[in-house]
Design a protein around this motif. Structure first.
Motif, PDB file in Angstrom:
ATOM      1  N   GLY A  72       0.933  -1.232  -0.065  1.00 38.50           N
ATOM      2  CA  GLY A  72       0.185   0.061   0.051  1.00 38.50           C
ATOM      3  C   GLY A  72       0.648   1.314   0.021  1.00 38.50           C
ATOM      4  N   ALA A  73       1.890   1.169  -0.321  1.00 35.21           N
ATOM      5  CA  ALA A  73       2.950   2.217  -0.337  1.00 35.21           C
ATOM      6  C   ALA A  73       2.529   3.196  -1.475  1.00 35.21           C
ATOM      7  N   VAL A  74       2.916   4.560  -1.342  1.00 36.19           N
ATOM      8  CA  VAL A  74       2.576   5.546  -2.648  1.00 36.19           C
ATOM      9  C   VAL A  74       3.785   6.410  -2.498  1.00 36.19           C
ATOM     10  N   ALA A  75       4.265   6.608  -3.706  1.00 39.81           N
ATOM     11  CA  ALA A  75       5.280   7.655  -3.969  1.00 39.81           C
ATOM     12  C   ALA A  75       5.083   8.260  -5.447  1.00 39.81           C
ATOM     13  N   ALA A  76       5.246   9.624  -5.377  1.00 39.67           N
ATOM     14  CA  ALA A  76       5.020  10.363  -6.699  1.00 39.67           C
ATOM     15  C   ALA A  76       5.693  11.676  -6.341  1.00 39.67           C
ATOM     16  N   ARG A  77       5.789  12.587  -7.496  1.00 35.76           N
ATOM     17  CA  ARG A  77       6.290  13.933  -7.328  1.00 35.76           C
ATOM     18  C   ARG A  77       5.152  14.830  -6.784  1.00 35.76           C
ATOM     19  N   SER A  78       3.923  14.822  -7.317  1.00 36.50           N
ATOM     20  CA  SER A  78       2.773  15.349  -6.621  1.00 36.50           C
ATOM     21  C   SER A  78       1.641  14.502  -6.207  1.00 36.50           C
ATOM     22  N   ILE A  79       0.946  14.754  -5.239  1.00 36.37           N
ATOM     23  CA  ILE A  79      -0.163  13.891  -5.021  1.00 36.37           C
ATOM     24  C   ILE A  79      -1.470  14.602  -4.626  1.00 36.37           C
ATOM     25  N   GLY A  80      -2.506  14.412  -5.214  1.00 38.24           N
ATOM     26  CA  GLY A  80      -3.883  15.123  -4.936  1.00 38.24           C
ATOM     27  C   GLY A  80      -4.391  14.374  -3.677  1.00 38.24           C
ATOM     28  N   ARG A  81      -4.692  12.953  -3.639  1.00 42.03           N
ATOM     29  CA  ARG A  81      -5.245  12.423  -2.584  1.00 42.03           C
ATOM     30  C   ARG A  81      -4.658  10.878  -2.772  1.00 42.03           C
ATOM     31  N   ALA A  82      -4.201  10.575  -1.482  1.00 47.18           N
ATOM     32  CA  ALA A  82      -3.612   9.095  -1.407  1.00 47.18           C
ATOM     33  C   ALA A  82      -4.277   8.446  -0.360  1.00 47.18           C
TER      34      ALA A  82
END
Length: 135
Positions: A72-82
């Motif tokens: 369930g890990a989330v990585a990004a440059r920009s995130i709106g909703r995780a």
């Protein structure tokens, strides 16, 4: 170590061993031929090392520096909703994706490590982690 990396490592070790044994055998028979053969092999290996080092150097500067490890890990440059949990009740619109900064983004890698972790290189609008949240 990933499967394909291990296979490449094993193949390289086997080929290097075979080449070393072949050079020793040729050296026992004809030293001049072994010398020329070793020179050619050394040149080819040196050029391959140069190409590989340039490839790794250029690949490390790309957008591929975003990595997420863990369930369930989330990585990004920009995130709106995780959302990384179970049984969460979400209503309404997610936050807008944050506007990029005026300064250039960092080239450092973005890493989310661990179960349900969230990481962003720029900004995060909403990050919902855990169980049974209401938002």
């Amino acid at each position: 170590m990933h499967g394909w990396k291990k296979a490449v490592l094993i193949c390289t070790a086997v080929l290097s061993g075979v080449a070393a044994v072949a050079l020793v055998l040729v050296a026992c028979l004809d030293l001049n031929t072994a010398d020329r053969t070793a020179s050619v092999i050394g040149s080819v290996v040196g050029l391959a090392g140069l190409v590989l080092s340039l490839w790794v150097l250029l690949a490390s500067r790309s957008e591929a520096g975003v990595e997420a490890f863990g369930a369930g890990a989330v990585a990004a440059r920009s995130i709106g909703r995780a959302v990384t949990g179970n049984h969460n009740q979400l209503s309404g619109q997610p936050s807008a994706v944050p506007q990029p900064r005026t300064a250039p983004a960092s080239s450092d890698p973005v890493r989310a490590e661990g179960e349900r972790s969230v990481a962003a290189g720029e900004a995060i609008g909403d990050a919902v982690t855990g169980e049974g949240n209401t938002l």
